[in-house]
Design an enzyme around this catalytic site. Structure first.
Site, PDB file in Angstrom:
ATOM      1  N   LYS A  22      53.809  26.506  40.658  1.00  0.00           N
ATOM      2  CA  LYS A  22      53.045  27.504  41.423  1.00  0.00           C
ATOM      3  C   LYS A  22      51.979  28.151  40.562  1.00  0.00           C
ATOM      4  O   LYS A  22      50.819  28.269  40.963  1.00  0.00           O
ATOM      5  CB  LYS A  22      53.986  28.591  41.952  1.00  0.00           C
ATOM      6  CG  LYS A  22      53.255  29.823  42.471  1.00  0.00           C
ATOM      7  CD  LYS A  22      54.193  30.908  42.916  1.00  0.00           C
ATOM      8  CE  LYS A  22      54.597  31.887  41.861  1.00  0.00           C
ATOM      9  NZ  LYS A  22      53.624  32.958  41.584  1.00  0.00           N
ATOM     10  N   ASN A  23      52.377  28.571  39.352  1.00  0.00           N
ATOM     11  CA  ASN A  23      51.439  29.348  38.534  1.00  0.00           C
ATOM     12  C   ASN A  23      50.268  28.511  38.036  1.00  0.00           C
ATOM     13  O   ASN A  23      49.231  29.053  37.671  1.00  0.00           O
ATOM     14  CB  ASN A  23      52.172  29.992  37.358  1.00  0.00           C
ATOM     15  CG  ASN A  23      52.996  31.188  37.813  1.00  0.00           C
ATOM     16  OD1 ASN A  23      52.890  31.606  38.968  1.00  0.00           O
ATOM     17  ND2 ASN A  23      53.813  31.728  36.917  1.00  0.00           N
ATOM     18  N   ARG A  93      48.387  38.744  43.207  1.00  0.00           N
ATOM     19  CA  ARG A  93      47.549  39.038  42.055  1.00  0.00           C
ATOM     20  C   ARG A  93      46.675  37.851  41.638  1.00  0.00           C
ATOM     21  O   ARG A  93      45.533  38.023  41.226  1.00  0.00           O
ATOM     22  CB  ARG A  93      48.491  39.439  40.912  1.00  0.00           C
ATOM     23  CG  ARG A  93      47.835  39.874  39.662  1.00  0.00           C
ATOM     24  CD  ARG A  93      48.922  40.290  38.678  1.00  0.00           C
ATOM     25  NE  ARG A  93      48.387  40.347  37.338  1.00  0.00           N
ATOM     26  CZ  ARG A  93      47.738  41.376  36.832  1.00  0.00           C
ATOM     27  NH1 ARG A  93      47.560  42.449  37.562  1.00  0.00           N
ATOM     28  NH2 ARG A  93      47.274  41.342  35.611  1.00  0.00           N
ATOM     29  N   CYS A 117      53.563  41.196  42.744  1.00  0.00           N
ATOM     30  CA  CYS A 117      54.953  41.629  42.596  1.00  0.00           C
ATOM     31  C   CYS A 117      55.005  43.060  42.061  1.00  0.00           C
ATOM     32  O   CYS A 117      54.178  43.446  41.243  1.00  0.00           O
ATOM     33  CB  CYS A 117      55.660  40.733  41.585  1.00  0.00           C
ATOM     34  SG  CYS A 117      56.324  39.236  42.295  1.00  0.00           S
ATOM     35  N   PRO A 123      47.647  45.916  35.065  1.00  0.00           N
ATOM     36  CA  PRO A 123      46.206  46.124  35.219  1.00  0.00           C
ATOM     37  C   PRO A 123      45.424  44.817  35.027  1.00  0.00           C
ATOM     38  O   PRO A 123      46.001  43.788  34.677  1.00  0.00           O
ATOM     39  CB  PRO A 123      45.888  47.102  34.095  1.00  0.00           C
ATOM     40  CG  PRO A 123      46.956  46.921  33.092  1.00  0.00           C
ATOM     41  CD  PRO A 123      48.171  46.422  33.816  1.00  0.00           C
ATOM     42  N   VAL A 124      44.095  44.892  35.227  1.00  0.00           N
ATOM     43  CA  VAL A 124      43.249  43.707  35.020  1.00  0.00           C
ATOM     44  C   VAL A 124      42.158  43.987  33.985  1.00  0.00           C
ATOM     45  O   VAL A 124      41.132  43.316  33.955  1.00  0.00           O
ATOM     46  CB  VAL A 124      42.608  43.210  36.340  1.00  0.00           C
ATOM     47  CG1 VAL A 124      43.641  42.560  37.233  1.00  0.00           C
ATOM     48  CG2 VAL A 124      41.886  44.339  37.066  1.00  0.00           C
ATOM     49  N   ASP A 125      42.388  45.009  33.150  1.00  0.00           N
ATOM     50  CA  ASP A 125      41.363  45.392  32.177  1.00  0.00           C
ATOM     51  C   ASP A 125      40.951  44.217  31.271  1.00  0.00           C
ATOM     52  O   ASP A 125      39.767  44.048  30.954  1.00  0.00           O
ATOM     53  CB  ASP A 125      41.849  46.590  31.329  1.00  0.00           C
ATOM     54  CG  ASP A 125      43.219  46.343  30.709  1.00  0.00           C
ATOM     55  OD1 ASP A 125      44.056  45.679  31.361  1.00  0.00           O
ATOM     56  OD2 ASP A 125      43.459  46.796  29.575  1.00  0.00           O
ATOM     57  N   LEU A 126      41.916  43.390  30.874  1.00  0.00           N
ATOM     58  CA  LEU A 126      41.585  42.289  29.960  1.00  0.00           C
ATOM     59  C   LEU A 126      40.716  41.239  30.662  1.00  0.00           C
ATOM     60  O   LEU A 126      39.813  40.657  30.049  1.00  0.00           O
ATOM     61  CB  LEU A 126      42.866  41.634  29.423  1.00  0.00           C
ATOM     62  CG  LEU A 126      43.810  42.586  28.678  1.00  0.00           C
ATOM     63  CD1 LEU A 126      45.132  41.897  28.358  1.00  0.00           C
ATOM     64  CD2 LEU A 126      43.152  43.081  27.390  1.00  0.00           C
ATOM     65  N   ASP A 308      59.739  34.995  33.457  1.00  0.00           N
ATOM     66  CA  ASP A 308      60.026  34.562  34.827  1.00  0.00           C
ATOM     67  C   ASP A 308      61.411  33.926  34.966  1.00  0.00           C
ATOM     68  O   ASP A 308      61.811  33.550  36.068  1.00  0.00           O
ATOM     69  CB  ASP A 308      58.965  33.559  35.308  1.00  0.00           C
ATOM     70  CG  ASP A 308      57.642  34.242  35.625  1.00  0.00           C
ATOM     71  OD1 ASP A 308      57.595  35.487  35.630  1.00  0.00           O
ATOM     72  OD2 ASP A 308      56.655  33.515  35.870  1.00  0.00           O
ATOM     73  N   ILE A 330      57.661  41.700  28.197  1.00  0.00           N
ATOM     74  CA  ILE A 330      56.365  41.370  28.806  1.00  0.00           C
ATOM     75  C   ILE A 330      55.987  42.376  29.889  1.00  0.00           C
ATOM     76  O   ILE A 330      54.863  42.864  29.941  1.00  0.00           O
ATOM     77  CB  ILE A 330      56.370  39.940  29.409  1.00  0.00           C
ATOM     78  CG1 ILE A 330      56.849  38.919  28.369  1.00  0.00           C
ATOM     79  CG2 ILE A 330      54.995  39.569  29.958  1.00  0.00           C
ATOM     80  CD1 ILE A 330      55.926  38.698  27.203  1.00  0.00           C
TER      81      ILE A 330
HETATM   82  C1  UD1 Z   1      51.453  35.227  34.808  1.00  0.00           C
HETATM   83  C2  UD1 Z   1      52.373  34.585  35.810  1.00  0.00           C
HETATM   84  C3  UD1 Z   1      53.671  35.365  35.915  1.00  0.00           C
HETATM   85  C4  UD1 Z   1      54.300  35.523  34.536  1.00  0.00           C
HETATM   86  C5  UD1 Z   1      53.298  36.092  33.538  1.00  0.00           C
HETATM   87  C6  UD1 Z   1      53.816  36.149  32.114  1.00  0.00           C
HETATM   88  C7  UD1 Z   1      50.850  33.626  37.425  1.00  0.00           C
HETATM   89  C8  UD1 Z   1      50.333  33.621  38.810  1.00  0.00           C
HETATM   90  N1  UD1 Z   1      51.739  34.572  37.116  1.00  0.00           N
HETATM   91  O1  UD1 Z   1      51.152  36.527  35.318  1.00  0.00           O
HETATM   92  O2  UD1 Z   1      54.552  34.651  36.790  1.00  0.00           O
HETATM   93  O3  UD1 Z   1      55.390  36.406  34.631  1.00  0.00           O
HETATM   94  O4  UD1 Z   1      52.099  35.292  33.542  1.00  0.00           O
HETATM   95  O5  UD1 Z   1      54.220  34.897  31.697  1.00  0.00           O
HETATM   96  O6  UD1 Z   1      50.501  32.774  36.626  1.00  0.00           O
HETATM   97  N2  UD1 Z   1      48.082  42.932  31.244  1.00  0.00           N
HETATM   98  C9  UD1 Z   1      47.228  43.973  30.973  1.00  0.00           C
HETATM   99  N3  UD1 Z   1      45.906  43.847  31.304  1.00  0.00           N
HETATM  100  C10 UD1 Z   1      45.407  42.715  31.880  1.00  0.00           C
HETATM  101  C11 UD1 Z   1      46.291  41.653  32.135  1.00  0.00           C
HETATM  102  C12 UD1 Z   1      47.626  41.790  31.800  1.00  0.00           C
HETATM  103  O7  UD1 Z   1      47.635  45.016  30.474  1.00  0.00           O
HETATM  104  O8  UD1 Z   1      44.190  42.653  32.143  1.00  0.00           O
HETATM  105  C13 UD1 Z   1      49.522  43.075  30.923  1.00  0.00           C
HETATM  106  C14 UD1 Z   1      50.386  43.059  32.177  1.00  0.00           C
HETATM  107  O9  UD1 Z   1      50.469  44.324  32.775  1.00  0.00           O
HETATM  108  C15 UD1 Z   1      51.712  42.587  31.630  1.00  0.00           C
HETATM  109  C16 UD1 Z   1      51.302  41.643  30.501  1.00  0.00           C
HETATM  110  O10 UD1 Z   1      49.950  41.950  30.204  1.00  0.00           O
HETATM  111  O11 UD1 Z   1      52.454  43.633  31.102  1.00  0.00           O
HETATM  112  C17 UD1 Z   1      51.447  40.185  30.834  1.00  0.00           C
HETATM  113  O12 UD1 Z   1      50.622  39.846  31.897  1.00  0.00           O
HETATM  114  P1  UD1 Z   1      49.915  38.437  32.047  1.00  0.00           P
HETATM  115  O13 UD1 Z   1      50.273  37.556  30.904  1.00  0.00           O
HETATM  116  O14 UD1 Z   1      48.487  38.667  32.348  1.00  0.00           O
HETATM  117  O15 UD1 Z   1      50.631  37.876  33.340  1.00  0.00           O
HETATM  118  P2  UD1 Z   1      49.957  37.358  34.673  1.00  0.00           P
HETATM  119  O16 UD1 Z   1      48.848  36.430  34.336  1.00  0.00           O
HETATM  120  O17 UD1 Z   1      49.716  38.479  35.596  1.00  0.00           O
END
Ligand code: UD1
Length: 421
Positions: A22-23, A93, A117, A123-126, A308, A330
């Site tokens: 899926k991911n 997301r 979820c 957040p999406v700052d990165l 996951d 995480i």
């Molecule tokens: C993806 C997976 C999810 C998995 C996760 C970690 C998909 C669709 N989902 O989620 O199933 O659990 O990887 O392996 O592929 N963060 C920030 N700022 C950002 C982005 C992330 O602070 O801009 C933080 C998040 O809040 C979280 C951590 O980074 O605490 C990990 O997130 P990230 O690795 O980005 O996971 P996703 O890509 O959302």
């Protein structure tokens, strides 16, 4: 609303075929926006989430067709409007990943901030910083991100991720394939889905080196072409069924998997007393008789123990001999399954990002409620191993990420059925 009923206490025997990830699929779908040529994804999982994203792509102007069989064809010959509304982004997301491809291709886009979820703030700052490093101008207004490329289009840049975010790495990598010049992503995430996305992009004509390592280099191209590409096997689905067999006991072959994508889990299962054998493209999971042993785990970015799979492992440990410490590093707030597992008789104490699971000899069936995707499947695992009947409510969470879950488990002797009303 659908419910799943499980009559627990039956061992699993047989084989389960594993679907595409899926991911990975979700990012490959977004990548199809980078080209005006047809993209065909094979080994495509049939899930609520991938359908949902297909709907968004169609709304953007792409022609999307699902099937026949596990395939999806996406042809974004033109983009009607580079706009992804709240309704189509809030539920998932991963739909946010259309932002970069849209800006790369159309020069501007307006995309709602995401939902997904309920496992912490997420957040999406990165993501936004990465797009800025490629020259995009970003503004936030009324819950939307408005991004504009400079005149002449996006330009390559240096992206140093403060955290190795999976989503931000993928978003930056795919967008940079159409940004002029070289982009370097440092502290990139190394999850297998990133290498899978890179392989597909390269087949579309992108130049990418280092995907799967912490430094990814991309040489931007003027355009990308079409492709037919198979989605990598789902390591989370693989691990989930492995733990279902570990919980109930039995002997099951998981077919069409990538053994090397689950090494941290295989180590933990071995330690717990489960036999895991690689047989070519299959993995065999066996547990006969003896009780599981408690094992401590800590979630980590790949190649560490996947977040996951944490909920499923907690379900398993609730039946082990001894106490297991589970640390989640995480996501904050990713123990919502703990109180539900407790309803089945598990002994779990949560303190911050740490849970202590004291194994009990038996769990007992009860009505429980799914709270998120991976949490819901941990309740199914516990229900399969519990005595008596378990009723899992709110299974729409499960349908987001597991294809034909009841059929796959029932094929191995589980007593599991869905009730729709
Ligand atoms: C993806 C997976 C999810 C998995 C996760 C970690 C998909 C669709 N989902 O989620 O199933 O659990 O990887 O392996 O592929 N963060 C920030 N700022 C950002 C982005 C992330 O602070 O801009 C933080 C998040 O809040 C979280 C951590 O980074 O605490 C990990 O997130 P990230 O690795 O980005 O996971 P996703 O890509 O959302």
């Amino acid at each position: 609303m659908d419910r799943i009923l499980i009559e627990g206490g039956h061992r699993l025997n047989g084989s389960i075929s594993i679907s595409g990830a899926k991911n990975s699929a979700l990012k490959l779908q977004a990548a199809a926006l980078l080209t005006d040529q047809p993209v065909e994804l094979t080994n495509m999982p049939r899930l609520a989430d991938t359908r949902f994203l297909a709907h968004l792509l169609a709304r953007l102007g792409a022609e999307v067709e699902e099937g026949p069989g596990p395939r999806m064809s996406i042809h974004a010959g033109r983009i009607d409007e580079a706009y992804a509304p709240y309704d189509l982004v809030r539920k998932m997301r991963a739909s946010f990943n259309v932002l970069g491809p849209l800006v790369a291709r159309e020069g501007q886009a307006r995309v709602s901030l995401p939902g997904g979820c309920a496992i912490g703030a997420r957040p999406v700052d990165l993501h936004l910083k990465a797009l800025e490093a490629l020259g995009a101008q970003i503004e936030l207004s009324e819950g939307y991100v408005e991004a504009k490329a400079p005149q002449g289009g996006l330009v390559g840049g240096e992206i140093e991720l403060a955290f190795a975010s999976v989503g931000a790495t993928e978003h930056a990598m795919m967008t940079a394939t159409l940004a002029r010049g070289e982009t370097v992503i440092d502290n990139a995430a190394r999850e297998p889905e990133i290498a899978d996305l890179a392989e597909c992009l390269v087949a579309m004509g992108a130049q990418i080196e280092g995907a799967g390592t912490s430094t990814i280099r991309i040489q931007g191209q003027a355009r990308l072409g079409g492709v037919s590409y198979p989605v990598v096997p789902d390591r989370i689905e693989t691990g989930t069924y492995a733990m279902a067999v570990a919980a109930t006991g039995g002997d099951v072959v998981l077919t069409q998997v990538r053994y090397d994508h689950n090494k941290a889990l295989w180590r933990a299962l071995n330690e717990a007393g489960v036999t895991v054998t690689q047989e070519g493209e299959n993995v065999r999971i066996t547990r006969n008789g003896s009780r599981l042993t408690a094992v401590d785990i800590e979630t980590q970015p790949f190649p560490g123990f996947a977040t996951d799979l944490q909920a499923q492992f907690m379900a398993l440990m609730s039946l082990a001999e001894g106490a297991s410490v589970i640390r989640e590093t995480i996501f904050e707030n990713r123990f919502m399954h703990a109180p539900e597992l407790t309803r089945l008789g598990a002994d779990i104490t949560v303190n911050g990002n740490e849970a202590v699971v004291r194994g009990v000899p038996t769990l007992r069936g009860a009505p429980v409620m799914a709270t998120d995707l991976r949490a819901s499947v941990s309740l199914v695992i516990a229900g399969l191993a519990a005595e008596g009947q378990t009723e899992v409510n709110r299974v729409y969470h499960l349908d987001r990420g597991f294809e034909r879950l009841e059929a796959k488990l029932a094929g191995c002797g589980a007593r599991i059925e869905r009730k729709s009303e």
